[in-house]
Design a protein around this motif. Structure first.
Motif, PDB file in Angstrom:
ATOM      1  N   HIS A 119       0.825  -1.214   0.000  1.00 10.90           N
ATOM      2  CA  HIS A 119       0.000   0.000   0.000  1.00 10.90           C
ATOM      3  C   HIS A 119       0.853   1.255   0.000  1.00 10.90           C
ATOM      4  CE1 HIS A 119      -4.016  -1.820   1.002  1.00 10.90           C
ATOM      5  NE2 HIS A 119      -3.203  -2.833   1.258  1.00 10.90           N
ATOM      6  N   THR A 120       2.157   1.110  -0.205  1.00 11.12           N
ATOM      7  CA  THR A 120       2.997   2.305  -0.134  1.00 11.12           C
ATOM      8  C   THR A 120       4.090   2.293  -1.185  1.00 11.12           C
ATOM      9  OG1 THR A 120       4.311   3.724   1.315  1.00 11.12           O
ATOM     10  CG2 THR A 120       4.596   1.364   1.624  1.00 11.12           C
ATOM     11  N   LYS A 121       4.464   3.499  -1.611  1.00 14.31           N
ATOM     12  CA  LYS A 121       5.591   3.657  -2.524  1.00 14.31           C
ATOM     13  C   LYS A 121       6.870   3.988  -1.745  1.00 14.31           C
ATOM     14  CE  LYS A 121       2.598   5.377  -6.243  1.00 14.31           C
ATOM     15  NZ  LYS A 121       2.877   4.331  -7.244  1.00 14.31           N
ATOM     16  N   LEU A 122       6.743   4.112  -0.415  1.00 17.22           N
ATOM     17  CA  LEU A 122       7.930   4.443   0.380  1.00 17.22           C
ATOM     18  C   LEU A 122       8.829   3.230   0.550  1.00 17.22           C
ATOM     19  CD1 LEU A 122       6.092   6.891   1.110  1.00 17.22           C
ATOM     20  CD2 LEU A 122       7.033   6.760   3.419  1.00 17.22           C
ATOM     21  N   VAL A 141      -1.025  14.583   3.418  1.00 15.30           N
ATOM     22  CA  VAL A 141      -1.627  14.981   2.142  1.00 15.30           C
ATOM     23  C   VAL A 141      -0.912  14.173   1.066  1.00 15.30           C
ATOM     24  CG1 VAL A 141      -2.242  16.864   0.597  1.00 15.30           C
ATOM     25  CG2 VAL A 141      -1.970  17.301   3.060  1.00 15.30           C
ATOM     26  N   GLY A 142      -1.657  13.307   0.389  1.00 14.69           N
ATOM     27  CA  GLY A 142      -1.071  12.397  -0.600  1.00 14.69           C
ATOM     28  C   GLY A 142      -0.928  11.016   0.003  1.00 14.69           C
ATOM     29  N   ALA A 143      -2.040  10.262   0.012  1.00 13.74           N
ATOM     30  CA  ALA A 143      -2.052   8.975   0.728  1.00 13.74           C
ATOM     31  C   ALA A 143      -1.979   7.770  -0.204  1.00 13.74           C
ATOM     32  CB  ALA A 143      -3.322   8.869   1.567  1.00 13.74           C
ATOM     33  N   GLY A 176      -0.543   3.427   2.755  1.00  8.02           N
ATOM     34  CA  GLY A 176       0.533   2.784   3.516  1.00  8.02           C
ATOM     35  C   GLY A 176       1.248   3.699   4.489  1.00  8.02           C
ATOM     36  N   SER A 177       1.716   4.849   4.019  1.00  9.10           N
ATOM     37  CA  SER A 177       2.450   5.736   4.933  1.00  9.10           C
ATOM     38  C   SER A 177       1.512   6.296   6.000  1.00  9.10           C
ATOM     39  CB  SER A 177       3.164   6.854   4.162  1.00  9.10           C
ATOM     40  OG  SER A 177       2.281   7.537   3.298  1.00  9.10           O
ATOM     41  N   ALA A 178       0.255   6.586   5.624  1.00 10.83           N
ATOM     42  CA  ALA A 178      -0.707   7.098   6.612  1.00 10.83           C
ATOM     43  C   ALA A 178      -0.983   6.055   7.688  1.00 10.83           C
ATOM     44  CB  ALA A 178      -2.007   7.493   5.906  1.00 10.83           C
ATOM     45  N   ALA A 232      -5.535  12.863   3.590  1.00 12.34           N
ATOM     46  CA  ALA A 232      -6.149  13.561   2.455  1.00 12.34           C
ATOM     47  C   ALA A 232      -5.618  13.042   1.127  1.00 12.34           C
ATOM     48  CB  ALA A 232      -5.859  15.064   2.570  1.00 12.34           C
ATOM     49  N   ASP A 233      -6.527  12.831   0.207  1.00 12.51           N
ATOM     50  CA  ASP A 233      -6.136  12.496  -1.166  1.00 12.51           C
ATOM     51  C   ASP A 233      -7.306  12.822  -2.097  1.00 12.51           C
ATOM     52  OD1 ASP A 233      -3.657  10.365  -2.256  1.00 12.51           O
ATOM     53  OD2 ASP A 233      -5.213  11.025  -3.631  1.00 12.51           O
ATOM     54  N   THR A 234      -6.979  13.076  -3.333  1.00 16.06           N
ATOM     55  CA  THR A 234      -8.044  13.216  -4.344  1.00 16.06           C
ATOM     56  C   THR A 234      -8.648  11.851  -4.646  1.00 16.06           C
ATOM     57  OG1 THR A 234      -6.509  12.822  -6.156  1.00 16.06           O
ATOM     58  CG2 THR A 234      -6.812  15.119  -5.475  1.00 16.06           C
ATOM     59  N   ILE A 289      -9.415  17.536  -3.556  1.00 17.31           N
ATOM     60  CA  ILE A 289      -8.162  18.299  -3.662  1.00 17.31           C
ATOM     61  C   ILE A 289      -7.936  19.041  -2.350  1.00 17.31           C
ATOM     62  CG2 ILE A 289      -7.006  20.194  -4.861  1.00 17.31           C
ATOM     63  CD1 ILE A 289      -8.654  19.472  -7.363  1.00 17.31           C
ATOM     64  N   PHE A 290      -6.760  18.837  -1.782  1.00 22.07           N
ATOM     65  CA  PHE A 290      -6.424  19.505  -0.523  1.00 22.07           C
ATOM     66  C   PHE A 290      -5.621  20.767  -0.849  1.00 22.07           C
ATOM     67  CE2 PHE A 290      -4.232  20.477   3.342  1.00 22.07           C
ATOM     68  CZ  PHE A 290      -5.135  20.139   4.322  1.00 22.07           C
ATOM     69  N   PRO A 291      -5.891  21.907  -0.217  1.00 19.38           N
ATOM     70  CA  PRO A 291      -6.875  22.118   0.834  1.00 19.38           C
ATOM     71  C   PRO A 291      -8.264  22.533   0.332  1.00 19.38           C
ATOM     72  CG  PRO A 291      -5.454  24.049   0.638  1.00 19.38           C
ATOM     73  CD  PRO A 291      -4.955  23.051  -0.376  1.00 19.38           C
ATOM     74  N   ILE A 345       3.732  15.436   3.607  1.00 20.96           N
ATOM     75  CA  ILE A 345       3.243  15.932   2.320  1.00 20.96           C
ATOM     76  C   ILE A 345       3.910  15.126   1.216  1.00 20.96           C
ATOM     77  CG2 ILE A 345       3.130  17.930   0.770  1.00 20.96           C
ATOM     78  CD1 ILE A 345       2.871  19.718   3.217  1.00 20.96           C
ATOM     79  N   ASP A 346       3.083  14.380   0.481  1.00 25.34           N
ATOM     80  CA  ASP A 346       3.600  13.443  -0.542  1.00 25.34           C
ATOM     81  C   ASP A 346       2.738  13.601  -1.794  1.00 25.34           C
ATOM     82  OD1 ASP A 346       4.752  11.411  -1.947  1.00 25.34           O
ATOM     83  OD2 ASP A 346       4.177   9.799  -0.587  1.00 25.34           O
ATOM     84  N   VAL A 347       2.870  14.768  -2.432  1.00 29.76           N
ATOM     85  CA  VAL A 347       1.939  15.132  -3.513  1.00 29.76           C
ATOM     86  C   VAL A 347       2.610  15.301  -4.880  1.00 29.76           C
ATOM     87  CG1 VAL A 347       0.186  16.169  -2.022  1.00 29.76           C
ATOM     88  CG2 VAL A 347       2.132  17.549  -2.778  1.00 29.76           C
TER      89      VAL A 347
HETATM   90  C1  SAM Z   1       3.018   9.320  -4.514  1.00 28.57           C
HETATM   91  S1  SAM Z   1       1.341   9.219  -4.088  1.00 28.57           S
HETATM   92  C2  SAM Z   1       1.345   9.100  -2.329  1.00 28.57           C
HETATM   93  C3  SAM Z   1       2.020   7.853  -1.836  1.00 28.57           C
HETATM   94  C4  SAM Z   1       1.700   7.440  -0.404  1.00 28.57           C
HETATM   95  N1  SAM Z   1       2.046   8.447   0.575  1.00 28.57           N
HETATM   96  C5  SAM Z   1       2.375   6.127  -0.065  1.00 28.57           C
HETATM   97  O1  SAM Z   1       2.361   5.716   1.094  1.00 28.57           O
HETATM   98  O2  SAM Z   1       2.890   5.485  -0.973  1.00 28.57           O
HETATM   99  C6  SAM Z   1       0.814  10.887  -4.328  1.00 28.57           C
HETATM  100  C7  SAM Z   1      -0.662  11.080  -4.021  1.00 28.57           C
HETATM  101  O3  SAM Z   1      -0.916  12.475  -3.871  1.00 28.57           O
HETATM  102  C8  SAM Z   1      -2.250  12.730  -4.233  1.00 28.57           C
HETATM  103  N2  SAM Z   1      -2.381  14.189  -4.419  1.00 28.57           N
HETATM  104  C9  SAM Z   1      -1.570  14.991  -5.149  1.00 28.57           C
HETATM  105  N3  SAM Z   1      -1.942  16.271  -5.013  1.00 28.57           N
HETATM  106  C10 SAM Z   1      -2.995  16.304  -4.148  1.00 28.57           C
HETATM  107  C11 SAM Z   1      -3.810  17.347  -3.588  1.00 28.57           C
HETATM  108  N4  SAM Z   1      -3.588  18.639  -3.857  1.00 28.57           N
HETATM  109  N5  SAM Z   1      -4.803  17.000  -2.763  1.00 28.57           N
HETATM  110  C12 SAM Z   1      -5.031  15.699  -2.449  1.00 28.57           C
HETATM  111  N6  SAM Z   1      -4.284  14.667  -2.939  1.00 28.57           N
HETATM  112  C13 SAM Z   1      -3.278  14.978  -3.772  1.00 28.57           C
HETATM  113  C14 SAM Z   1      -2.440  11.852  -5.475  1.00 28.57           C
HETATM  114  O4  SAM Z   1      -3.792  11.556  -5.712  1.00 28.57           O
HETATM  115  C15 SAM Z   1      -1.613  10.601  -5.111  1.00 28.57           C
HETATM  116  O5  SAM Z   1      -2.426   9.579  -4.582  1.00 28.57           O
END
Ligand code: SAM
Length: 238
Positions: free
Chosen positions: A53-56, A81-83, A87-89, A104-106, A151-153, A171-173
């Protein structure tokens, strides 16, 4: 369990070795001998549970794990922000109980890609959904979380109570504008000594986030540490 060296697949490593990197980029493996994650059964159990569940990688996951353990001892909630698939959350929620983790995620992929972002165009990482995240949290027995879709915020931050303060933010966006907008929203709500962790500082393709961190390094209200595992940390001084 001992995790493999560098914790990336041979395919990923070979792909990166073949890359025609521009000046200032290249595959980087800083050398150290201490591997605390290998002797931390709680972390290993958690990382194994969230791995799909994670790219980390293990280095960034372990950094979040230890920052979360420290944040749990102070006042304030946690925000990611960016879940993606959560996994990381989930690591953050596990170690900061009973603090609330706002996730938060789109769940429709990356947004706000612009001229500073060389690789991202918008819509990447859309292969995730809120139900998968919910199922992961439940499977780990977690209840200290709130999922914020949109979209956050702009579309989701209003669901966080106005008086809420934060001690740790992830923040992982992937792109400049989303990183900047999330930071500017949370900074006034961050406790002094609180930390914002940026996942994307040191990765080829995330040049917009790298550029944003270089802007933050000029900001006297914070101390920014560019960590060679790819993350950067901004700590609030005043
Ligand atoms: C690389 S992934 C996050 C990886 C995650 N943290 C993990 O554990 O692997 C980036 C995520 O950021 C989300 N994202 C990017 N900009 C955003 C924003 N402004 N608001 C909400 N989500 C956003 C994307 O939908 C995507 O799912």
């Amino acid at each position: 369990m001992v995790l493999a060296d560098h914790d990336i697949s041979p395919q990923d490593r070979d792909d990166r070795r073949r890359r025609d990197y521009p000046k200032g980029y290249g595959l980087t493996f800083p050398v150290a001998d201490y591997r605390p994650w290998d002797i931390d059964p709680e972390f290993l159990r958690l990382f194994e549970a969230v791995r799909a569940h994670t790219k980390l990688d293990v280095y960034r996951a372990y950094a979040l794990y230890t920052l979360g353990q420290q944040a749990a001892k102070t006042a304030g909630a946690v925000l990611e922000v960016g879940a993606w698939r959560g996994g990381s959350a989930a690591i953050l929620a596990s170690v900061t109980q009973p603090r609330t983790v706002y996730v938060a995620d789109t769940w429709q992929g990356v947004v706000k890609a612009g001229p500073r972002d060389d690789y991202y165009k918008g819509g990447e990482h859309a292969d995730a959904d809120i139900d998968t995240v919910e199922a992961l949290f439940r499977s780990l027995g977690l209840s200290n979380y709130r999922l914020l879709s949109g979209i956050f915020p702009e579309e989701s931050a209003e669901r966080i109570e106005a008086e809420q303060i934060f001690s740790l933010v992830h923040i992982d966006v992937d792109v400049y504008q989303s990183a900047k907008d999330a930071t500017e929203w949370v900074w006034p709500k961050l406790v002094v000594g609180g930390t914002v962790v940026y996942d994307d500082y040191g990765f080829y393709g995330c040049e917009g986030v790298t550029a944003y961190l270089h802007e933050l390094m000029q900001d006297q209200r914070m101390r920014v540490v560019a960590n060679l595992n790819g993350q950067a940390l901004a700590m609030k001084l005043c």
